[in-house]
Each structure stands twice: as structure tokens, then as C-alpha cells.
Scaffold this motif. Structure first.
Motif, PDB file in Angstrom:
ATOM      1  N   ARG A  95      56.258  14.877  73.108  1.00 50.58           N
ATOM      2  CA  ARG A  95      57.089  13.878  73.778  1.00 50.58           C
ATOM      3  C   ARG A  95      57.690  12.934  72.726  1.00 50.58           C
ATOM      4  N   GLY A  96      56.926  12.623  71.701  1.00 53.82           N
ATOM      5  CA  GLY A  96      57.425  11.838  70.576  1.00 53.82           C
ATOM      6  C   GLY A  96      57.087  12.526  69.265  1.00 53.82           C
ATOM      7  N   PHE A  97      55.903  13.133  69.243  1.00 53.13           N
ATOM      8  CA  PHE A  97      55.464  13.835  68.040  1.00 53.13           C
ATOM      9  C   PHE A  97      54.540  14.980  68.423  1.00 53.13           C
ATOM     10  N   VAL A  98      54.338  15.869  67.469  1.00 59.17           N
ATOM     11  CA  VAL A  98      53.339  16.915  67.587  1.00 59.17           C
ATOM     12  C   VAL A  98      52.671  17.037  66.227  1.00 59.17           C
ATOM     13  N   GLY A 140      57.022   5.059  78.373  1.00 60.97           N
ATOM     14  CA  GLY A 140      56.773   6.015  79.443  1.00 60.97           C
ATOM     15  C   GLY A 140      55.558   6.890  79.243  1.00 60.97           C
ATOM     16  N   GLY A 141      54.558   6.412  78.496  1.00 61.92           N
ATOM     17  CA  GLY A 141      53.316   7.164  78.366  1.00 61.92           C
ATOM     18  C   GLY A 141      53.008   7.584  76.949  1.00 61.92           C
ATOM     19  N   CYS A 142      51.985   8.425  76.807  1.00 58.06           N
ATOM     20  CA  CYS A 142      51.517   8.894  75.505  1.00 58.06           C
ATOM     21  C   CYS A 142      52.625   9.681  74.799  1.00 58.06           C
ATOM     22  N   LEU A 143      52.733   9.495  73.500  1.00 63.16           N
ATOM     23  CA  LEU A 143      53.778  10.146  72.700  1.00 63.16           C
ATOM     24  C   LEU A 143      53.397  11.551  72.249  1.00 63.16           C
ATOM     25  N   ALA A 144      52.157  11.967  72.526  1.00 64.45           N
ATOM     26  CA  ALA A 144      51.649  13.220  71.984  1.00 64.45           C
ATOM     27  C   ALA A 144      52.275  14.446  72.645  1.00 64.45           C
ATOM     28  N   ARG A 168      65.920   8.907  75.341  1.00 63.10           N
ATOM     29  CA  ARG A 168      66.960   7.991  74.883  1.00 63.10           C
ATOM     30  C   ARG A 168      66.347   6.734  74.268  1.00 63.10           C
ATOM     31  N   LEU A 169      65.296   6.228  74.893  1.00 68.90           N
ATOM     32  CA  LEU A 169      64.615   5.057  74.344  1.00 68.90           C
ATOM     33  C   LEU A 169      64.036   5.361  72.965  1.00 68.90           C
ATOM     34  N   PHE A 170      63.415   6.522  72.829  1.00 68.42           N
ATOM     35  CA  PHE A 170      62.781   6.881  71.567  1.00 68.42           C
ATOM     36  C   PHE A 170      63.825   7.115  70.475  1.00 68.42           C
ATOM     37  N   ASP A 171      64.903   7.824  70.830  1.00 69.13           N
ATOM     38  CA  ASP A 171      65.974   8.059  69.857  1.00 69.13           C
ATOM     39  C   ASP A 171      66.612   6.747  69.419  1.00 69.13           C
ATOM     40  N   HIS A 172      66.804   5.844  70.379  1.00 64.46           N
ATOM     41  CA  HIS A 172      67.380   4.535  70.049  1.00 64.46           C
ATOM     42  C   HIS A 172      66.466   3.779  69.086  1.00 64.46           C
ATOM     43  N   ALA A 173      65.161   3.849  69.323  1.00 59.78           N
ATOM     44  CA  ALA A 173      64.202   3.155  68.449  1.00 59.78           C
ATOM     45  C   ALA A 173      64.259   3.719  67.028  1.00 59.78           C
ATOM     46  N   ILE A 174      64.398   5.038  66.898  1.00 64.41           N
ATOM     47  CA  ILE A 174      64.479   5.651  65.570  1.00 64.41           C
ATOM     48  C   ILE A 174      65.727   5.172  64.831  1.00 64.41           C
ATOM     49  N   ARG A 175      66.879   5.216  65.517  1.00 63.93           N
ATOM     50  CA  ARG A 175      68.124   4.765  64.878  1.00 63.93           C
ATOM     51  C   ARG A 175      68.038   3.302  64.465  1.00 63.93           C
ATOM     52  N   ARG A 176      67.485   2.474  65.365  1.00 63.31           N
ATOM     53  CA  ARG A 176      67.393   1.041  65.081  1.00 63.31           C
ATOM     54  C   ARG A 176      66.551   0.779  63.838  1.00 63.31           C
ATOM     55  N   GLU A 177      65.399   1.432  63.737  1.00 59.53           N
ATOM     56  CA  GLU A 177      64.522   1.178  62.603  1.00 59.53           C
ATOM     57  C   GLU A 177      65.102   1.745  61.309  1.00 59.53           C
ATOM     58  N   LEU A 178      65.816   2.866  61.391  1.00 60.45           N
ATOM     59  CA  LEU A 178      66.462   3.400  60.189  1.00 60.45           C
ATOM     60  C   LEU A 178      67.534   2.441  59.683  1.00 60.45           C
ATOM     61  N   ARG A 179      68.304   1.859  60.589  1.00 54.29           N
ATOM     62  CA  ARG A 179      69.328   0.886  60.175  1.00 54.29           C
ATOM     63  C   ARG A 179      68.682  -0.348  59.555  1.00 54.29           C
ATOM     64  N   ARG A 180      67.624  -0.837  60.189  1.00 50.52           N
ATOM     65  CA  ARG A 180      66.926  -2.002  59.635  1.00 50.52           C
ATOM     66  C   ARG A 180      66.331  -1.678  58.267  1.00 50.52           C
ATOM     67  N   GLU A 194      65.263  24.207  77.295  1.00 52.49           N
ATOM     68  CA  GLU A 194      64.405  25.319  76.871  1.00 52.49           C
ATOM     69  C   GLU A 194      63.052  24.844  76.367  1.00 52.49           C
ATOM     70  N   VAL A 195      63.051  23.776  75.585  1.00 52.71           N
ATOM     71  CA  VAL A 195      61.827  23.282  74.967  1.00 52.71           C
ATOM     72  C   VAL A 195      62.031  21.837  74.539  1.00 52.71           C
ATOM     73  N   LEU A 196      60.974  21.059  74.575  1.00 49.67           N
ATOM     74  CA  LEU A 196      61.045  19.663  74.143  1.00 49.67           C
ATOM     75  C   LEU A 196      60.746  19.594  72.646  1.00 49.67           C
ATOM     76  N   ILE A 197      61.738  19.182  71.855  1.00 48.72           N
ATOM     77  CA  ILE A 197      61.587  19.090  70.400  1.00 48.72           C
ATOM     78  C   ILE A 197      61.156  17.676  70.032  1.00 48.72           C
ATOM     79  N   PRO A 198      60.057  17.505  69.324  1.00 48.93           N
ATOM     80  CA  PRO A 198      59.625  16.167  68.933  1.00 48.93           C
ATOM     81  C   PRO A 198      60.479  15.618  67.788  1.00 48.93           C
ATOM     82  N   PRO A 199      60.904  14.360  67.853  1.00 52.23           N
ATOM     83  CA  PRO A 199      61.626  13.771  66.724  1.00 52.23           C
ATOM     84  C   PRO A 199      60.774  13.699  65.462  1.00 52.23           C
ATOM     85  N   LEU A 200      59.454  13.536  65.640  1.00 56.88           N
ATOM     86  CA  LEU A 200      58.538  13.354  64.515  1.00 56.88           C
ATOM     87  C   LEU A 200      57.540  14.496  64.461  1.00 56.88           C
ATOM     88  N   LEU A 201      57.405  15.086  63.279  1.00 56.30           N
ATOM     89  CA  LEU A 201      56.425  16.130  63.038  1.00 56.30           C
ATOM     90  C   LEU A 201      55.352  15.567  62.110  1.00 56.30           C
TER      91      LEU A 201
END
Length: 353
Positions: free
Chosen positions: A282-285, A275-279, A6-18, A53-60
Motif C-alpha cells: 500500500r505504501g511499501f513492501v 487510510g491504514g497500515c502502509l505495509a 494520491r495522498l501518499f504520492d503528494h507526500a512524496i513529491r512534497r518532501e522531495l521538493r523540501r 493489475e497490481v498495486l505497485i509500492p512507491p517505496l521498496l
């Protein structure tokens, strides 16, 4: 994990709006980013549906090629990939990106090597205007034809790599590169195409690149995004260039200060807050040029390849799963670097067996 996402998704939305607000003088790009922002909600919902089922990274993050026209000092990509391998074909590129959209990815980061040597990747990404695609380039190949591609596909944002001023850029990337970068930026400016900057930050240049007026001339030319990337040592000799813990905090808070003209992001940023490393998804792959599914660009470890299994199956790999389960062990050493590289990697992988 849910709080983290939720924190990561919120950060993405916030920066896209900015970012959309900052593009008022670039209406075509603002419209494209608005479309991308609209897609973000659907992407979040799809990631949430698949979460059990699987953790999908927001960023590829995709290394488009191992080839490059420069030989930058301390290049981690060249240090990791010394033996050339067969790279993905255009049909494989298209399949990967279609799978990424279906899975709920929000953004792409095209790196290399030098991605402008691979126009097939840019054209494949342009076929998905719902994805924000950041194209990290050294800028030396940004000629009129390439600028036209960015002009016609505003979901693609060129992000030019620099070390600071012309002298600092030349010192790492080669004589004359700084002037070539300035010429490329002027070419983008003439076409009213916004661009980003990627600034590698080390102990040598942190004072210069965090100065209040550093970005001012670039903002005038159309810079709307500046990503400050912490230097990652590639060998023992370069460890002294890595930022100290105090330097990392200084960089992070420098980017957090609200200043006009451009978004400022530190990478990897405040991992403790998130909450730790994004790799490892968790945040990207990271997808290598040959299709290996790796935890991050700085770590050349993989047990799945997208030419053999679908993306979602690759994201379920035992390696990525173990890293996500044990991400609290991904701690940098005092000399900088990453727990997935060098001697630290041997200790980490032994710990997660």
C-alpha cells in the motif's frame, strides 16, 4: 484506494521538493535530488497504469544482508532471522532494481543487517540515479573508501542510526559506537556530503529526541533528514519500551512542526491519516536478504520469492492481496507492536483466511 495513493504520492513529491530546497549548500546532491523529483511524475503514471493489475509500492525496503558487525539490544532483524539463508547474488540484485524502476517504484530503503557489508547492493542502486536510495547504516564502517562511494553517487543518502547522544547510542549499540558514529559524521562533513539520521524512539528517549535543540549539532554537520522510527518490541520484556498512543501522537506532531535545517519524518507516521497500515504494497513492501517478498520488515511472512517469480507477480501474491484487502484489521495492541508479529499475527492471519 485511489484517494490513499494520491495522498501518499503528494507526500512524496512534497518532501522531495523540501529536500531539494534544504540542499542549497550541497549543489551536487541538490542536482541529484532534482533528477529524482523529475522521475517521480513518470513513476506515478506507471503505478497508475498498472493499478488495475497490481498495486505497485512507491517505496521498496530491502534487507541487503542478515550479517551485522554489531549486536544491538532489541534488534528486530536479528530476532526475525536467526537461521542464515542464501542471499541474493549481484545479478539478482540488478534484475530486482531494474524491475522496480520499470514498475514505477520511486525510492529504495537499503537496510540489513548492515548494508555497508554489502557494497554490491550500493553499487547496484547507484546504477539507478532516478531512485532516491536511503542507506540505513550503523555508521561504524563508514570509512574513507565508503565515503568516496557516496560522494560519487549523490542519489545514495547515508542514514546513520542513533538513539540520541553518545551515551544513549552506546547503551543500545555497544561501548564506543557513539564516538565511531561522530567520526563518520565528521568524515561526511569534510566531503560536504549530506546525511540522514534514523532515531529509534522509545519511552526512554522520547523527551530527549523530540527536544527543540536535539538536531542542531547534527544539522551543522550536514544532517538534512531525520527519520524518527517508533520502537517495535521484539519480545514480552521489551513491550514496556513501546510508545503509548499519546507518545505516538506527540512524536508525529513534533515532526510536523515546521523547523529549519532538516526534514523530520515519523515512521510509520499517522497511518490513520493515510487510510491504514502502509505495509504489503500500500505504501511499501519488504524484500528480505534471501528474496522473500514480505509485507514489512517487522513481519517475516512470505509466500513469494523474487528468485522464483518476477517482482510484479510477487506483488500479486495471495498473502499480500489478503493483507491489503483486510488492512483495517492491522491494529496495534495496547502494549505496542504490530498485528503482523507474535500472537497478534496468529489472530490476524486467522481472520484473513
Amino acid at each position: 484506494m485511489n484517494l490513499y495513493r494520491r495522498l501518499f504520492d503528494h507526500a512524496i513529491r512534497r518532501e522531495l521538493r523540501r529536500g531539494t530546497a534544504l540542499l542549497s549548500s550541497h549543489p551536487e546532491s541538490a542536482s541529484a535530488l532534482g533528477h529524482i523529483l523529475g522521475h517521480q511524475s513518470a513513476a506515478e503514471k506507471q503505478r497508475k497504469r498498472l493499478e488495475s493489475e497490481v498495486l505497485i509500492p512507491p517505496l521498496l525496503i530491502i534487507s541487503t544482508t542478515e550479517q551485522c558487525n554489531l549486536h544491538c539490544e532489541g534488534c528486530y532483524a536479528r530476532a526475525l532471522h536467526q537461521q542464515p539463508r542464501k542471499e541474493l547474488t549481484r545479478p539478482q540484485m540488478g534484475s530486482l532494481l531494474a524491475q522496480a524502476v520499470d514498475a514505477g517504484c520511486s525510492a529504495l530503503l537499503l537496510a540489513g543487517g548492515e548494508p555497508l557489508l554489502c557494497p554490491n547492493w550500493l553499487e547496484s542502486a547507484a546504477a539507478h540515479p532516478e531512485l532516491l536510495t536511503l542507506v540505513f547504516t550503523n555508521g561504524t564502517l563508514l570509512d574513507e573508501a565508503m565515503v568516496e562511494l557516496f560522494a560519487c553517487n549523490r542519489s545514495l543518502l547515508p542514514v546513520i542510526s542513533i538513539e540520541g547522544g553518545e551515551r544513549a547510542t552506546d547503551a543500545r549499540r555497544g561501548d564506543g559506537v557513539g564516538k565511531q558514529v561522530q567520526a563518520a559524521l565528521q568524515c561526511l562533513h569534510r566531503r560536504n556530503i549530506p546525511f540522514g539520521l534514523s532515531v529509534t524512539v522509545s519511552r526512554e528517549n522520547i523527551d530527549a529526541v523530540t527536544a527543540e535543540d536535539f538536531l542542531a549539532p547534527f544539522i551543522t554537520m550536514g544532517c538534512r533528514l531525520a527519520i524518527f522510527v517508533e520502537y517495535v518490541p521484539v519480545d514480552d520484556a521489551s513491550k514496556a519500551l513501546a510508545l503509548s498512543p499519546e507518545g505516538k501522537k506527540r512524536l508525529y506532531w513534533s515532526c510536523k512542526r515546521r523547523r529549519v535545517g532538516a526534514l523530520r519524518l515519523a515512521f510509520p507516521g499517522n497511518e490513520k491519516l493515510l487510510g491504514g497500515c502502509l505495509a504489503a504494497g500500500r505504501g511499501f513492501v519488504h524484500i528480505s536478504a534471501s528474496g522473500d517478498v514480505e509485507p514489512c520488515p517487522f513481519a517475516g511472512h512470505a509466500d513469494r520469492n523474487i528468485t522464483s517469480v518476477p517482482l510484479i507477480e510477487a506483488l500479486k501474491s495471495p498473502l499480500l492481496s489478503r493483507i491489503r484487502e483486510k488492512h483495517a484489521l492491522l491494529q496495534e495492541g495496547a502494549a505496542g507492536g504490530c498485528a503482523l508479529r507474535g500472537e497478534a499475527a496468529m489472530e490476524f492471519f486467522e481472520a484473513i483466511k
